[in-house]
Enzyme design. Structure first.
Site, PDB file in Angstrom:
ATOM      1  N   GLU A 266       0.855  -1.197   0.000  1.00  0.00           N
ATOM      2  CA  GLU A 266       0.000   0.000   0.000  1.00  0.00           C
ATOM      3  C   GLU A 266       0.878   1.229   0.000  1.00  0.00           C
ATOM      4  OE1 GLU A 266      -2.822   0.375   3.191  1.00  0.00           O
ATOM      5  OE2 GLU A 266      -3.684  -1.592   2.800  1.00  0.00           O
TER       6      GLU A 266
HETATM    7  C1  NOJ Z   1      -4.297   1.266   5.489  1.00  0.00           C
HETATM    8  C2  NOJ Z   1      -5.472   0.360   5.313  1.00  0.00           C
HETATM    9  O1  NOJ Z   1      -5.006  -0.940   5.162  1.00  0.00           O
HETATM   10  C3  NOJ Z   1      -6.358   0.723   4.128  1.00  0.00           C
HETATM   11  O2  NOJ Z   1      -7.491  -0.065   4.165  1.00  0.00           O
HETATM   12  C4  NOJ Z   1      -6.670   2.200   4.138  1.00  0.00           C
HETATM   13  O3  NOJ Z   1      -7.485   2.537   3.052  1.00  0.00           O
HETATM   14  C5  NOJ Z   1      -5.367   2.967   4.112  1.00  0.00           C
HETATM   15  N1  NOJ Z   1      -4.598   2.636   5.289  1.00  0.00           N
HETATM   16  C6  NOJ Z   1      -5.555   4.474   4.063  1.00  0.00           C
HETATM   17  O4  NOJ Z   1      -6.053   4.918   5.275  1.00  0.00           O
END
Ligand code: NOJ
EC number: 3.2.1.21
Length: 585
Positions: free
Chosen positions: A414
């Protein structure tokens, strides 16, 4: 006796020296803010985007799906922004083909999504019932991805625990979750493992533990301060290890895949790099974050500094044992080495300095760390309040991971940035800036020797952002949530990310600047189309509301005022852009 005592002491000193030397490997003093680096990623580097089940699927009660803790949490008043829920969200459940075509459009190598546990096991317990319709949905998604040559990276737990397990057992406070989770994982390996080769057991367990069981901002909303998060994390780490062993002993030979975990971590930079106290505080911040989970998984036990601080504070509070649970020696060796790769989620950075929190004023995870967080007011902060764009922090974190955990194989699971909902904007130049900076720092980290194999932009679509509802949009694609069909529109960052992928990096300054210019030019037309579309919807909503006398004031605000403000914003920016373009020509 004397001799063995001396040998024992020598070993003890050696162990201490070894421990210190790993910690010292990371060079806190050298934070080079090098200039932009033009170059390409290694061949075979994997580019992707991500999503998660509760945030995008919708269909919360369809086709035999059971309730998750997030369904129940969001249906209580006052838990999320404007009481938003993920009930329908992007309706991803009905849009496999549409969304895979967006993934194709981006030319991605992989797509990361998660499986909703209660969609395929409604109560969370395998022997109760397996919901074949739910199983089929993920099977169809995986097939569609394969058909287009896109590798699925599948997360087993992105926060949506079956509600029955919460109600009956207390969720992650209870040790029995380990076996239930293992049964669920086993079913996924059995049904999808022929086609899925990258498994992530948990997404961001830090959030599950701290926000779910310590602050209560997330489901299940418990506020068990000073103990709840440590207990939840303890069970999650054991559950992760168990699932890794299950795969290792029962599936690996046949399926030849990999199992890892995705840990999120902000970077903590010492306020003053010449001040030892600040360096120690920053290291503590990082150890309490990513180290809390990574150290047991790579070295078998919690970071020494967590054991020391929580242990000391617990004793000062008159407790007989530490609030941080302990692993037995069998557990340590069972847990150590249970990650074939490490998933890293990263968004932002803080400056850190030492701040003591006296133990007699109650205990929380936050006061246990004895740190204060600061931000530089010059850091861009375009969306979520907590998310400051500090690209160099990414390179620092990646180098820290490399030195602390033996240079593991890393997938960035991410990374991305949001915008606030008030002004709809497809021309997201700040997101382009964010991706450009962060991806470039990742490239520098690879040049430093960090073993990063892939990158996942967060996220493919705008979606339900947990307690922030729909007010924060992380997507490369804009989703018009007020429209029942939930249409998707590409933001300018789609064009920019596509170019990075096509060139596998940043070829030279002239080209990269060209990409940016082209991306912002093409978005202005779609921005106008969206504005017109939203205007039509707003008018339709006003008519509907006039005919419905029971409409609440709240609905009036969300369905009329906000869209009107958005439409105005789009129109003003379109006029402004046209003015700028004219002036340039
Ligand atoms: C981490 C989380 O895993 C994800 O679901 C979320 O959208 C992002 N942070 C942004 O806050």
């Amino acid at each position: 006796m004397m001799l063995s005592h001396r040998v024992g002491r020598a070993c003890h000193v050696l162990v201490l020296v070894l421990c210190l030397s790993t910690a010292e490997d990371f060079d806190w003093s050298a934070n080079n803010h090098d200039s932009f680096y033009y170059g390409t990623f290694p061949n075979g580097f994997s580019w992707g985007a991500g999503s998660s089940a509760y945030q995008t699927e919708g269909a919360w009660d369809k086709d035999g799906k059971g309730l998750s803790i997030w369904d129940v949490f969001t249906h209580k008043k006052g838990k999320t922004f404007l009481n938003d829920t993920g009930d329908s969200s992007c309706e991803g459940y009905y849009k496999i083909k549409d969304d895979v075509s967006l993934i194709k459009e981006l030319n991605l190598n992989h797509y990361r999504f998660s499986i909703s546990w209660p969609r395929i096991m409604p109560t969370g317990i395998r022997s109760d019932h397996v919901n074949e319709k739910g199983v089929k949905y993920y099977s169809a998604l995986i097939d569609e991805l394969h058909e287009h040559n896109i590798t699925p990276i599948v997360t087993l737990y992105h926060w949506d625990l079956p509600q029955v397990l919460q109600e009956k057992y207390g969720g992650w406070q209870n040790i029995s979750m380990i076996n239930f989770f293992n049964d669920f994982a086993n079913l996924c390996f059995e049904r999808y493992g022929d086609r899925v080769k990258y498994w992530i057991t948990f997404n961001n367990p830090w959030s599950v533990a701290v926000e779910g069981y310590e602050t209560g901002e997330h489901a299940p909303g418990l506020k068990l301060r000073g103990t709840g998060s440590y207990r939840a994390a303890h069970h999650i780490i054991k559950a992760h290890a168990k699932v890794w062993h299950t795969y290792d002993t029962q599936w690996r030979n046949k399926q030849r895949g990999m199992v890892g975990i995705s840990l999120s971590g902000d970077w903590g930079e010492p306020v003053d790099l010449t001040n030892q106290k600040d360096i120690e505080a920053a290291e503590r911040y990082v150890q309490f974050y990513i180290g809390w989970f990574a150290t047991p998984i790579f070295h078998g036990d919690y970071p020494q500094v967590m054991k020391d601080f929580i242990g000391r504070k617990s004793a000062e509070q008159g407790l007989g044992t530490s609030r941080l649970p302990t692993f037995s020696s069998q557990e340590k060796s069972y847990i150590k080495g249970t990650s074939d790769f490490l998933g890293v989620g990263h968004f932002t950075t803080r400056y850190i300095t030492q701040k003591s929190f006296p133990s007699n004023r109650g205990s929380t995870y936050f006061s246990d760390r004895d740190v204060a967080e600061l931000v530089d007011p010059r850091w861009p902060d375009p969306g979520s309040e907590w998310l400051y764009a500090v690209p160099w922090g990414f390179r620092r974190l990646l180098n820290f991971v490399k030195t602390q955990y033996g240079n593991p194989m890393i997938f960035i699971t991410e990374n991305g940035v949001s915008e606030k909902m008030m002004c709809t904007e497809l021309c997201d130049d700040w997101r382009i800036q964010y991706y450009k900076g962060y991806i470039n720092e990742m490239l520098k980290a690879i040049r430093d020797g960090v073993n990063v194999k892939g990158y996942t932009a967060w996220s493919l679509l705008d979606k339900f952002e947990w307690d922030e509802g729909y007010s924060e949009r992380f997507g490369l694609y804009y989703v018009e949530f007020r429209n029942k069909n939930k249409p998707r529109y590409p933001k300018a960052s789609v064009q920019f990310y596509k170019r990075i992928i096509k060139s596998n990096g940043f070829p030279n300054q002239r080209e990269v600047e060209n990409w940016k210019r082209k991306a912002t030019e093409t978005c202005s037309t779609s921005n106008q189309l969206l504005a017109a579309e939203e205007q039509r919807n707003t008018a339709a909503n006003i008519l509907r509301l006039i005919h419905d006398p029971l409409t609440s004031h709240m609905e009036m605000v969300t369905e009329v005022v906000v869209p009107t403000v958005c439409t105005l914003c789009i129109l003003i920016s379109a006029v402004f852009l046209m003015f700028l373009l004219r002036k340039r020509n």
